[in-house]
Design a protein around this motif. Sequence first.
Motif, mmCIF file in Angstrom:
data_model
loop_
_atom_site.group_PDB
_atom_site.id
_atom_site.type_symbol
_atom_site.label_atom_id
_atom_site.label_comp_id
_atom_site.label_asym_id
_atom_site.label_seq_id
_atom_site.Cartn_x
_atom_site.Cartn_y
_atom_site.Cartn_z
ATOM 1 N N ARG A 98 0.851 -1.195 0.000
ATOM 2 C CA ARG A 98 0.000 0.000 0.000
ATOM 3 C C ARG A 98 0.880 1.236 0.000
ATOM 4 N NH1 ARG A 98 -3.113 2.740 4.351
ATOM 5 N NH2 ARG A 98 -1.928 1.457 5.802
ATOM 6 N N LEU A 100 1.815 5.052 0.806
ATOM 7 C CA LEU A 100 1.495 5.984 1.890
ATOM 8 C C LEU A 100 1.717 7.443 1.525
ATOM 9 C CD1 LEU A 100 3.195 4.124 4.902
ATOM 10 C CD2 LEU A 100 0.859 3.866 4.043
ATOM 11 N N THR A 101 2.432 7.712 0.439
ATOM 12 C CA THR A 101 2.775 9.099 0.113
ATOM 13 C C THR A 101 2.500 9.390 -1.354
ATOM 14 O OG1 THR A 101 5.068 8.529 -0.428
ATOM 15 C CG2 THR A 101 4.596 9.133 1.858
ATOM 16 N N ASP A 102 2.439 10.666 -1.669
ATOM 17 C CA ASP A 102 2.291 11.130 -3.049
ATOM 18 C C ASP A 102 3.048 12.446 -3.177
ATOM 19 O OD1 ASP A 102 1.520 11.383 -5.669
ATOM 20 O OD2 ASP A 102 -0.417 12.273 -5.201
ATOM 21 N N GLU A 175 -6.355 4.596 7.242
ATOM 22 C CA GLU A 175 -6.802 4.281 5.885
ATOM 23 C C GLU A 175 -6.300 5.301 4.872
ATOM 24 O OE1 GLU A 175 -10.979 3.435 3.436
ATOM 25 O OE2 GLU A 175 -10.975 3.692 5.627
ATOM 26 N N LEU A 176 -6.307 6.585 5.242
ATOM 27 C CA LEU A 176 -5.831 7.640 4.349
ATOM 28 C C LEU A 176 -4.675 8.371 5.030
ATOM 29 C CD1 LEU A 176 -9.264 9.066 3.133
ATOM 30 C CD2 LEU A 176 -7.720 7.537 1.875
ATOM 31 N N SER A 178 -1.708 10.740 6.067
ATOM 32 C CA SER A 178 -1.436 12.148 5.786
ATOM 33 C C SER A 178 -0.085 12.521 6.407
ATOM 34 C CB SER A 178 -2.550 13.041 6.353
ATOM 35 O OG SER A 178 -2.296 14.398 6.070
#
Length: 638
Positions: A98, A100-102, A175-176, A178
């Motif tokens: 999964r 975790l960053t963008d 889940e999201l 940040s």
Amino acid sequence: MRPGDLAKIRSPDTPALSPDGSHIVFALSFIDLRADGYRSQLWTVPSVGTAGPRKLTDGPSDTEPAFSPDGRWLAFCRAVGGGAPQLWVMPAGGGAARCLTDTALGVSAPFWSPDSSLITFRARVPEPGRYGTVEGVGPEREGPRRITSLAYREDGLGYFRDRPAHVFVVDPHVELPSPVQISRGPYDHGRATFSPDSKRLAFVAARHERAGEDLRVDVWTCAVDGSDLRALTAGGLRARTVQFTPDGRNVCFVAKEVVDEAPSFRSYGVWLAPSDGSAGPRELTDPADTHVLPWATEPIAAVADGVVYANERRGAVELLLAPYDGTTPRTLIGGRRQVYGFAAGRDLTMLVAGVGSDTCSGELVVKAAGNDERRVTDFGASLRGIRLAPMEEITATAPDGYPVHGWTVRPAGAGPHPVLLLIHGGPHVQFGWELFDEAQVYAASGYAVVMGNPRGSSGYGRAHGQAAARDWGTASVAPDLLSLLDEALLDGDLDAGRIAVMGGSYGGLMTAWLAAHHGSRFKTAIAERGTYSFDSFAATADHGWEIAYDLDPSRWAGCSPLTYADRIRIPTLIIHSEQDLTCPLEQAQRLFSALKRAGTPVEFVIFPGEGHGLSRSGLPSHRLARFDVILEWLARRL
């Protein structure tokens, strides 16, 4: 070994050890000739038993694995579709990953909090409007840059003052996710690590008023939310990496003093400082004979009894333990080989390292308490059937009686073989006991390679390095190199009438110097990515401004090969990369122009789009083309 055989080399990167010591995860890197690029996958292997390694991910670019302390998760960096690497997490035993960053410019250096609740990482933060932050605005349409410090560009990166590296933390369990930026300001920050209680972070950064204009880099600590920022050092050091000790009372870090002349020729050591700032730092290792590898991903590990560190010594890279009380370090892994990366259990009951030699590109070895060292991978099988020429040790005596250590790598069969005097870069680095692709390719093509570590090199003690500082290793190093060559030529299999001198970076500088001052010894010269004139180098190179700390400007002309270019009469090949910021292209252009005006037979080969690391990390097609250029020149001139 032929140039195309580079694609057969499989190299395990710095390993990660599971908290219970039962498993190892590592990135396996290799060249993909079809894609003209590099691939990196995550693999795992048990640290006990006889089971072999198995692949965890397919890549194409997975690196920097890190186990969560509870053993359930594995964090790593992954680049997808040619984009910037992002932070990913997956079950430790394998499974779906999964993201975790963008981040716009990618992440690096993931590190878990001891309670497994957070991950810290490093990411560059671009100024608004730069580096793709505005759709449709490319680099050519960005606004002008205002430069106010001497340090503003870096090879392989480009401009960085408008995208400083900051410390972040992220909760990987939501889940999201940040990510939260912890550090602030126009400063570059190094890899961050957590304190044992998961409440504080430590990192290195140059945050003082003259940052970017001097060599100072300090050690800092702050609360996990970025508050209570404190400096644990106050100048005089150039720190590179930091960790908390297991009890949390101290931090250990890699650094070198920068208060004396010629800091480029001074070695890095292991230091210790109280984490509450109650006292100043102290050096754990003896600066007279220590050189910690500062560019390793993680060159130290803090364990219960001391600091494990990778140390250069006479061409080897050994693994040592420096006790916290400052007593004599002890060897954990030694011998005529090199440690490329390692991981250690807190009490040293388990130690895993990537180890290579002159005929081994690198394998993982495990050393458990009370047991002998054991190899757990066999990636060298891909090179079986290829003759790998061993390094034959030689020691020469310079005219002043000083011993010079080096090696000969010779072709198969009877001589006399033409000879290549190969000079390393740096200058404060070392040639050593490792599978050096260049020496192997040249030996396979019929050339005997002579290489060594003259004064100015690392790995032989502080005095050896500082001995070349007064002239940046130009005139003072030449007798060492020629003595080493003469010693090798005592072997009748080497042809004293057919010798080429060659080298890259500092080796390119010394190639031009020897061609000018001792050209009668050689038939030809190959100078790559070198520094040839310190006056323009000081203004245009990414770290060129630092030369004033090493060499008084009044001596720059006398130590510059360009000053003596009219003396170079032997055929010379100049190779340079178009985007080299460490030794900018103008250095090669000036040398080429001078040699053409002098009537010297000279050719100039420029590789587009490449930086200073062409021969190690350039496009595979360019690396092979470079070999073709060099071998064709040697066949024609030697």
